[in-house]
Design an enzyme around this catalytic site. Structure first.
Site, PDB file in Angstrom:
ATOM      1  N   TRP A 102       0.832  -1.205   0.000  1.00 35.14           N
ATOM      2  CA  TRP A 102       0.000   0.000   0.000  1.00 35.14           C
ATOM      3  C   TRP A 102       0.861   1.246   0.000  1.00 35.14           C
ATOM      4  O   TRP A 102       0.542   2.231  -0.687  1.00 35.14           O
ATOM      5  CB  TRP A 102      -0.994  -0.012   1.156  1.00 35.14           C
ATOM      6  CG  TRP A 102      -2.078  -1.016   0.915  1.00 35.14           C
ATOM      7  CD1 TRP A 102      -2.318  -2.160   1.631  1.00 35.14           C
ATOM      8  CD2 TRP A 102      -3.048  -1.018  -0.149  1.00 35.14           C
ATOM      9  NE1 TRP A 102      -3.378  -2.851   1.080  1.00 35.14           N
ATOM     10  CE2 TRP A 102      -3.844  -2.178  -0.005  1.00 35.14           C
ATOM     11  CE3 TRP A 102      -3.322  -0.149  -1.201  1.00 35.14           C
ATOM     12  CZ2 TRP A 102      -4.890  -2.487  -0.883  1.00 35.14           C
ATOM     13  CZ3 TRP A 102      -4.364  -0.454  -2.076  1.00 35.14           C
ATOM     14  CH2 TRP A 102      -5.134  -1.611  -1.912  1.00 35.14           C
ATOM     15  N   ASP A 174      -1.708   6.306   6.674  1.00 27.46           N
ATOM     16  CA  ASP A 174      -2.745   5.465   6.081  1.00 27.46           C
ATOM     17  C   ASP A 174      -3.088   4.381   7.100  1.00 27.46           C
ATOM     18  O   ASP A 174      -2.424   3.368   7.194  1.00 27.46           O
ATOM     19  CB  ASP A 174      -2.237   4.845   4.775  1.00 27.46           C
ATOM     20  CG  ASP A 174      -3.252   3.884   4.158  1.00 27.46           C
ATOM     21  OD1 ASP A 174      -4.344   3.703   4.732  1.00 27.46           O
ATOM     22  OD2 ASP A 174      -2.936   3.321   3.087  1.00 27.46           O
ATOM     23  N   LYS A 198     -12.339  -2.132   6.485  1.00 32.04           N
ATOM     24  CA  LYS A 198     -11.557  -3.081   7.272  1.00 32.04           C
ATOM     25  C   LYS A 198     -11.974  -3.062   8.742  1.00 32.04           C
ATOM     26  O   LYS A 198     -12.368  -4.074   9.280  1.00 32.04           O
ATOM     27  CB  LYS A 198     -10.071  -2.779   7.119  1.00 32.04           C
ATOM     28  CG  LYS A 198      -9.524  -3.412   5.843  1.00 32.04           C
ATOM     29  CD  LYS A 198      -8.763  -2.491   4.974  1.00 32.04           C
ATOM     30  CE  LYS A 198      -8.531  -3.127   3.612  1.00 32.04           C
ATOM     31  NZ  LYS A 198      -7.784  -2.254   2.724  1.00 32.04           N
TER      32      LYS A 198
HETATM   33  C1  LIG Z   1      -7.296  -1.628   1.781  1.00 30.15           C
HETATM   34  C2  LIG Z   1      -6.245  -0.609   1.896  1.00 30.15           C
HETATM   35  C3  LIG Z   1      -6.152   0.476   1.001  1.00 30.15           C
HETATM   36  C4  LIG Z   1      -7.108   0.650  -0.165  1.00 30.15           C
HETATM   37  O1  LIG Z   1      -8.333   1.028   0.299  1.00 30.15           O
HETATM   38  P1  LIG Z   1      -9.550   1.391  -0.707  1.00 30.15           P
HETATM   39  O2  LIG Z   1     -10.560   1.894   0.261  1.00 30.15           O
HETATM   40  O3  LIG Z   1      -9.920   0.118  -1.388  1.00 30.15           O
HETATM   41  O4  LIG Z   1      -9.074   2.419  -1.652  1.00 30.15           O
HETATM   42  C5  LIG Z   1      -5.156   1.404   1.194  1.00 30.15           C
HETATM   43  N1  LIG Z   1      -4.290   1.284   2.206  1.00 30.15           N
HETATM   44  C6  LIG Z   1      -4.331   0.262   3.087  1.00 30.15           C
HETATM   45  C7  LIG Z   1      -3.342   0.192   4.196  1.00 30.15           C
HETATM   46  C8  LIG Z   1      -5.313  -0.709   2.956  1.00 30.15           C
HETATM   47  O5  LIG Z   1      -5.360  -1.724   3.826  1.00 30.15           O
END
Ligand SMILES: *Cc1c(COP(=O)(O)O)cnc(C)c1O
Length: 362
Positions: A102, A174, A198
């Site tokens: 990511w 993030d 998540k």
């Molecule tokens: C799942 C995830 C993303 C992507 O998220 P979306 O909502 O699908 O754009 C980005 N960063 C991390 C750490 C993730 O786990």
């Protein structure tokens, strides 16, 4: 209701109590005769749902008053662009710490807007992401507009054990796969963002928590919808927000308060993770590649000694009510995502199944 233990990395399990409440309120929310999905986002009913959700999130995370909470769409992936578009200012340069898939994607997107300095790349030596760099390994620039990192890399299962110190430069995190898993000190961050699917609620909602002094510097030509100021000035209701996802996230926040808040959750999460890593480490049949001090509480990848048995492992697991354990295609093997909503009983059942599988097939 027959429920499985679903180890999906996202969209992921939601607390059963939340689903039940949503079910009860589905067609008639609190005597209004309508579903939350059918309400005007500007009506007093939805406004109260939205305000309560924000208040509960602020309480759970102890978010200081000089931070805005935005309820957006577009996923964490849109934030990969919104962050440089809004925070670069006249600096044009940003630091990124690369610890997994990511982080790599965030860097690729930022390069469309910024001069990116990769302050550390934990895959540099082995080609694999199996640890987070230490503070003294970060090559931070003095003139960066911000420092971006991924506290928990969802695919590799690598987690930072500390918050990087950046000498006053805004820290951007993030937190898609770790937000709400434990208490954090929000004041150490300039901006926190997370896709909801998540550890917060359903897909379609993206949380952004940002310090007010970072708002209002979007680069010339930034589309209205990509400017944080638009959403901050309009309480995330400049356009129609993802109302139902916002409501469900609110139910999750209330559920979390009932679990003892984030301190209570942290205790449970740590115990769940420890049980699973102990099972992996206590066997020659299972292995996890991540350095022990950087192992994720939320996403636990593991391999079987003989990859030919992967298929049988997954089939047996599904039969036992343990689903979605297949690892990410880039890593292989298995991955158990054990977010807040995964009951401890789910981890116990997985550990038991792993022992049984090793005994009979290993
Ligand atoms: C799942 C995830 C993303 C992507 O998220 P979306 O909502 O699908 O754009 C980005 N960063 C991390 C750490 C993730 O786990």
């Amino acid at each position: 209701m027959s429920r499985v233990f679903n180890f999906s990395a996202g969209p992921a399990m939601l607390p059963e109590a939340v689903l039940k409440q949503a079910q009860e309120e589905m067609s008639d929310w609190q005597g209004t005769g309508m579903s939350v999905m059918e309400m005007s986002h500007r009506g007093k009913e939805f406004m109260s749902i939205a305000a309560q959700a924000e208040a509960d999130l602020r309480e759970l995370m102890a978010i200081p008053a000089n931070y805005k909470v935005l309820f957006l769409q577009g996923g964490a992936s849109s934030q990969f662009a919104m962050i440089p578009m809004n925070l670069l200012g006249d600096k044009g340069k940003a630091d990124y710490i690369k610890t997994g898939s990511w982080g790599k994607k965030a860097i690729a997107e930022a390069k469309r807007f910024a001069q990116v300095n990769v302050a550390a790349d934990s895959s540099a030596e082995s080609g694999k992401f199996t640890h987070a760099p230490a503070q003294d390994e970060l090559k931070l620039s003095a003139d960066a507009a911000y420092v971006h990192y991924t506290p928990n890399e969802t695919i590799e299962g690598v987690e930072f054990g500390y918050v990087p110190q950046t000498k006053g430069i805004p820290l951007v995190a993030d937190m898609s796969s770790t937000i709400l898993s434990r208490p954090i000190d929000v004041s150490q961050f300039g901006l926190i963002y997370a896709g909801a699917q998540k550890n917060v609620g359903p897909a379609g909602l993206t949380l952004v928590i940002l310090r007010e002094d970072l708002i209002g510097y979007a680069k010339e030509g930034t589309p209205t919808m990509f400017d944080y100021k638009t959403h901050a000035d309009n309480d995330s209701m400049y356009n129609t927000p993802p109302t139902y996802a916002w409501y469900l996230a609110g139910l999750v926040f209330q559920w979390l308060k009932g679990q003892g808040g984030l301190a209570g959750m942290a205790e449970i999460n740590q115990r769940k993770a420890q049980k699973l890593y102990a099972a992996i480490d206590g066997s020659d049949f299972y292995a996890n590649p991540v350095r022990p001090d950087c192992r994720s509480w939320m996403n636990v990848p593991f391999t079987l000694a003989n990859a030919d048995l992967d298929k049988a492992f997954l089939e047996g697991a599904t039969k036992a009510g343990l689903t979605t354990l297949k690892g990410h295609r880039s890593v292989g093997g298995m991955r158990a995502s054990i977010y807040n909503a995964m009951p401890e009983a789910g981890v116990d059942a997985l550990v038991q199944y792993m022992a049984e599988f090793e005994r009979t097939q290993g």
